[in-house]
Design an enzyme around this catalytic site. Sequence first.
Site, PDB file in Angstrom:
ATOM      1  N   PRO A   1      -0.380   4.467  -6.103  1.00 54.75           N
ATOM      2  CA  PRO A   1       0.016   4.599  -6.921  1.00 54.75           C
ATOM      3  C   PRO A   1       0.981   5.244  -8.317  1.00 54.75           C
ATOM      4  O   PRO A   1       0.563   6.998  -7.718  1.00 54.75           O
ATOM      5  CB  PRO A   1      -1.090   3.738  -7.549  1.00 54.75           C
ATOM      6  CG  PRO A   1      -2.086   4.271  -7.541  1.00 54.75           C
ATOM      7  CD  PRO A   1      -1.742   4.495  -5.321  1.00 54.75           C
ATOM      8  N   GLU A   2       1.736   4.815  -9.286  1.00 49.31           N
ATOM      9  CA  GLU A   2       1.974   6.112 -10.259  1.00 49.31           C
ATOM     10  C   GLU A   2       1.149   6.144 -11.236  1.00 49.31           C
ATOM     11  O   GLU A   2       0.107   5.454 -11.024  1.00 49.31           O
ATOM     12  CB  GLU A   2       3.775   5.746 -10.059  1.00 49.31           C
ATOM     13  CG  GLU A   2       4.285   5.736  -9.298  1.00 49.31           C
ATOM     14  CD  GLU A   2       4.125   7.156  -8.348  1.00 49.31           C
ATOM     15  OE1 GLU A   2       4.194   8.358  -8.800  1.00 49.31           O
ATOM     16  OE2 GLU A   2       4.848   7.081  -7.542  1.00 49.31           O
TER      17      GLU A   2
END
Length: 98
Positions: free
Chosen positions: A2-3
């Site tokens: 995930p960013e």
Amino acid sequence: MPELPEVETTRRGIEPHILGRQISAVEVRQSRLRYPVPADLARKLTGKTVRSVTRRGKYLLLELDQGTLILHLGMSGSLRIVPCASPPRTHDHIDLVF
């Protein structure tokens, strides 16, 4: 992996469910993660209250009565709020029961 926006969305999503709540139990389903989970994690966390939920980069920080629990979403990118009776899924590594 995930960013930052997904990590912030996760933080905002879990915060109202756990803020001010006391951890009543911890179940470690998989202790061999990127970093080994301490054998005494359940003892250290049980009875502690979540005072704040913050983020530092891609890490989620649960500030407790004493100390901070640092969480990283790893490759799956998920934390879930589920009823206690829910069966564990394949990649559920640690359960925090409130």
